[in-house]
Design an enzyme around this catalytic site. Sequence first.
Site, mmCIF file in Angstrom:
data_model
loop_
_atom_site.group_PDB
_atom_site.id
_atom_site.type_symbol
_atom_site.label_atom_id
_atom_site.label_comp_id
_atom_site.label_asym_id
_atom_site.label_seq_id
_atom_site.Cartn_x
_atom_site.Cartn_y
_atom_site.Cartn_z
ATOM 1 N N ASP A 1 0.323 -7.666 1.308
ATOM 2 C CA ASP A 1 0.648 -6.243 1.477
ATOM 3 C C ASP A 1 2.160 -6.028 1.555
ATOM 4 O O ASP A 1 2.653 -5.237 2.355
ATOM 5 C CB ASP A 1 -0.051 -5.644 2.699
ATOM 6 N N SER B 1 4.240 2.674 7.996
ATOM 7 C CA SER B 1 4.084 1.499 7.134
ATOM 8 C C SER B 1 5.370 1.178 6.394
ATOM 9 O O SER B 1 6.030 2.053 5.836
ATOM 10 C CB SER B 1 2.968 1.739 6.115
ATOM 11 N N HIS C 1 0.808 -1.219 0.000
ATOM 12 C CA HIS C 1 0.000 0.000 0.000
ATOM 13 C C HIS C 1 0.845 1.274 0.000
ATOM 14 O O HIS C 1 0.341 2.349 -0.311
ATOM 15 C CB HIS C 1 -1.018 -0.005 1.154
#
Length: 193
Positions: free
Chosen positions: A44, A119, A14
């Site tokens: 992911d 992230s 992402h």
Amino acid sequence: FVFDEQGHILTNFHVVEGATEVEVDFSSGFKTYGTVIGTDLDSDLAVVKVEAPADELYPLPIGNSDLLRVGDTVIAIGNPFGLGGSVTAGIISARSRNISAGPYDDFIQTDASINPGNSGGPLINMQGEIVGINTMIIAGGSGIGFAIPIDLTKDIIAQLKTSGEVTRGWLGVTIQDLKGNLAEYYGLKGKSG
């Protein structure tokens, strides 16, 4: 984060979704561009490749997330809200957490502060080894962050580096209750068979 001396960087899908080239800023101030060489939506995860001087490539040792215990101390490194190189500390709050985020739910839950921008950053144990990849938070939660266990990524990373995608086996089986028309069709009585 850099995970090998060849300039491969592991991050979240992402983070680089839709990109073919990304700017990579090192903590030393060195900047370069990297190429997205593989992505996997289901886990992911993504791998970016950079060309950088050897003295910029400091891969962290890969740990064993299967050895983590609830209560172990960990640190999260990231770029929360654009504040690069932020380090937070906490503990492992839970293992194998299923939060209905996808087919490979097996998250490490930690209370090390993870915010938007963390992230793709590493979750590190007290031996300096990567044990997870910081990946998400629960909106409105406080002290609840999630990381992908590093052991889950090892086969995925190898496939992303070599082919740019992940190939998974598929077994064409569906499980369902045996009742009504289906039981009648097969001439079965009751719900067993």
